[in-house]
Design a protein around this motif. Structure first.
Motif, PDB file in Angstrom:
ATOM      1  N   TRP A  21       0.832  -1.206   0.000  1.00  0.00           N
ATOM      2  CA  TRP A  21       0.000   0.000   0.000  1.00  0.00           C
ATOM      3  C   TRP A  21       0.864   1.253   0.000  1.00  0.00           C
ATOM      4  N   ALA A  24       2.685   1.631  -3.373  1.00  0.00           N
ATOM      5  CA  ALA A  24       1.803   2.071  -4.458  1.00  0.00           C
ATOM      6  C   ALA A  24       1.534   3.578  -4.371  1.00  0.00           C
ATOM      7  N   TRP A  25       1.272   4.075  -3.175  1.00  0.00           N
ATOM      8  CA  TRP A  25       1.027   5.508  -3.029  1.00  0.00           C
ATOM      9  C   TRP A  25       2.290   6.327  -3.254  1.00  0.00           C
ATOM     10  N   ILE A 224      -3.522   8.106 -11.456  1.00  0.00           N
ATOM     11  CA  ILE A 224      -3.509   6.860 -10.680  1.00  0.00           C
ATOM     12  C   ILE A 224      -3.523   5.616 -11.565  1.00  0.00           C
ATOM     13  N   SER A 228       0.058   2.805 -11.977  1.00  0.00           N
ATOM     14  CA  SER A 228       0.111   1.368 -11.698  1.00  0.00           C
ATOM     15  C   SER A 228       0.592   0.554 -12.887  1.00  0.00           C
ATOM     16  N   GLY A 247      -6.486  -3.156  -6.984  1.00  0.00           N
ATOM     17  CA  GLY A 247      -5.943  -2.193  -6.031  1.00  0.00           C
ATOM     18  C   GLY A 247      -5.860  -0.799  -6.618  1.00  0.00           C
ATOM     19  N   GLY A 248      -5.495  -0.694  -7.904  1.00  0.00           N
ATOM     20  CA  GLY A 248      -5.462   0.612  -8.547  1.00  0.00           C
ATOM     21  C   GLY A 248      -6.838   1.243  -8.637  1.00  0.00           C
ATOM     22  N   ARG A 251      -7.827   2.458  -5.175  1.00  0.00           N
ATOM     23  CA  ARG A 251      -7.173   3.727  -4.835  1.00  0.00           C
ATOM     24  C   ARG A 251      -7.815   4.893  -5.578  1.00  0.00           C
ATOM     25  N   ALA A 254     -11.162   5.636  -3.975  1.00  0.00           N
ATOM     26  CA  ALA A 254     -10.953   6.224  -2.649  1.00  0.00           C
ATOM     27  C   ALA A 254     -10.582   7.697  -2.754  1.00  0.00           C
ATOM     28  N   VAL A 255      -9.726   8.039  -3.715  1.00  0.00           N
ATOM     29  CA  VAL A 255      -9.333   9.444  -3.900  1.00  0.00           C
ATOM     30  C   VAL A 255     -10.522  10.279  -4.371  1.00  0.00           C
TER      31      VAL A 255
END
Length: 269
Positions: A21, A24-25, A224, A228, A247-248, A251, A254-255
């Protein structure tokens, strides 16, 4: 005794998940900083780079512009009709149009435009970029003295952000026109009241929040998914690749959710 064996693998999995995590960020933030530096570099605006950027912007924006504008017009008419009919039944007619503009223009249109661009442009573009990386094209470009980030990554990011902002701006104008037609019809009698109400809704603070929300959402959907796709997975298993893609997307959503929550706080609190 058997139960005492579980915490160690569980802790290792949690630690590995936290590392993935954070990595990735960090990659997203790092590539965002690289894009910002490249935008300020004069070498990014040479003739070949400008032609590549213009082609990418055209490819990512023009094919989806008409379809999304028609969708925004239809959505505006439907929502306007529903809100006006509901307001009439409760005796709140004078608040109906303001509610339509606040819900449709301030909230729904920018978020819908960002999601539409993500699904139609940036996520497929990220898949193309990942295919170039897996086929060795990016490594071959680097071996020839080229910069894959400048030549392949930067045009896709800028084109995705441009497409999102363009769709949001044009669709907001269309939504405002459709909202007026849905309430007043083909007449100019309602223009004074409509413009006065528009000025009451779009105060300087609300306009600033709206502009920042649109810009940040466009950057999120452009950056984003692309971030990835530039890095190889540590495992070649197909399930790992699917997990990385999910996961991408997580994210990204979520953003966008965070941006929407912050904009709501800025507008109404």
């Amino acid at each position: 005794m058997i139960d005492s064996l579980y915490p160690a693998p569980l802790a290792r999995r949690a630690w590995a998940l936290a590392r993935r995590w954070a990595l990735a960020w960090w990659r997203i933030i790092d590539l965002g900083a690289v894009v910002l530096v490249l935008l300020c570099s004069p070498s990014s605006y040479r003739r070949a780079a400008r032609a590549r950027l213009a082609q990418q912007i055209y490819t990512d924006t023009v094919p989806i512009l008409a379809g999304f504008t028609a969708l925004a017009a239809l959505l505006s008419l439907v929502i306007t009709h529903i809100v006006v009919v509901t307001a009439l039944s409760y005796g709140l007619t004078r608040y109906a149009l303001e509610m339509v503009i606040r819900v449709l223009v301030l909230e729904l249109i920018p978020l819908t435009a960002a999601l539409f661009v993500a699904m139609r442009t940036t996520i497929p573009g990220a898949a193309q970029l990942a295919q170039l990386r897996r086929s060795g094209a990016l490594q071959a470009l680097r071996a020839q003295g080229g910069d894959p980030v400048r030549m392949e990554f930067l045009p896709r990011v800028l084109a995705g952000a441009y497409a999102s902002v363009t769709l949001a701006a044009l669709s907001c104008v269309v939504a405002l026109v459709m909202a007026y037609l849905g309430v007043y019809g083909l007449t100019t009698a309602g223009l004074p009241a409509y413009t006065r109400m528009f000025g009451q809704v779009f105060t300087p603070s609300v306009t600033l929040v709206f502009a920042l929300k649109t810009l940040l959402s466009s950057l999120a959907v452009a950056l984003i998914p692309m971030a990835s796709s530039l890095y190889p997975a540590h495992s070649s298993a197909l399930q790992r690749r699917h997990a990385a893609g999910q996961g991408g997307l997580a994210r990204l959503f979520a953003v966008l959710l965070l941006i929407e929550l912050v904009s709501l706080l800025g507008n109404y609190y």
